[in-house]
Design a protein around this motif. Structure first.
Motif, mmCIF file in Angstrom:
data_model
loop_
_atom_site.group_PDB
_atom_site.id
_atom_site.type_symbol
_atom_site.label_atom_id
_atom_site.label_comp_id
_atom_site.label_asym_id
_atom_site.label_seq_id
_atom_site.Cartn_x
_atom_site.Cartn_y
_atom_site.Cartn_z
ATOM 1 N N ARG A 119 3.981 -2.269 -6.796
ATOM 2 C CA ARG A 119 4.720 -2.545 -5.562
ATOM 3 C C ARG A 119 5.562 -3.795 -5.728
ATOM 4 O O ARG A 119 5.233 -4.666 -6.525
ATOM 5 N N LYS A 160 1.164 -7.102 0.099
ATOM 6 C CA LYS A 160 0.550 -6.554 1.309
ATOM 7 C C LYS A 160 -0.706 -7.352 1.649
ATOM 8 O O LYS A 160 -1.172 -8.172 0.854
ATOM 9 N N GLN A 208 3.112 -15.122 4.575
ATOM 10 C CA GLN A 208 1.974 -14.783 3.728
ATOM 11 C C GLN A 208 1.486 -16.014 2.957
ATOM 12 O O GLN A 208 0.283 -16.231 2.830
ATOM 13 N N ALA A 210 -0.198 -7.022 -6.419
ATOM 14 C CA ALA A 210 0.838 -6.081 -5.968
ATOM 15 C C ALA A 210 1.508 -5.419 -7.170
ATOM 16 O O ALA A 210 1.751 -4.215 -7.168
#
Length: 91
Positions: free
Chosen positions: A77, A81, A42, A72
């Motif tokens: 989270r 993502k 990422q 996030a």
């Protein structure tokens, strides 16, 4: 404006409630942020996007990494993502 004209106190209470909700979300997100992880792949994507944008230096990918992790955390989270990466690139 119409809400204010009809009920100034009601609108003020609604705004206070929304503000309290946002404040709580930010406080919780700060705690989540400590545990949010981002993969090397990422980060590589963010670096490539910076290169594609002809950004000089490394501040942009550092900033983008922080933005992705914060986004996030705001969504409660612990893993970044694709949508977080997209937001980071956008900003």
């Amino acid at each position: 404006a119409e809400k204010y004209a009809n009920s100034p106190a009601g609108l003020a209470a609604e705004v206070d409630e929304d503000t309290d909700g946002a404040r709580t979300q930010i406080i919780l997100s700060r705690e989540y942020l400590k545990d949010v992880t981002i993969t090397d792949a990422q980060i590589g994507y963010l670096v490539k996007e910076c290169m594609r944008g002809v950004v000089q230096g490394h501040r942009a990918e550092v900033y983008a990494t922080r933005v992705a992790k914060a986004w996030a955390a705001l969504d409660a989270r612990d893993k970044v993502k694709a949508e977080d990466l997209a937001k980071a690139v956008e900003l």
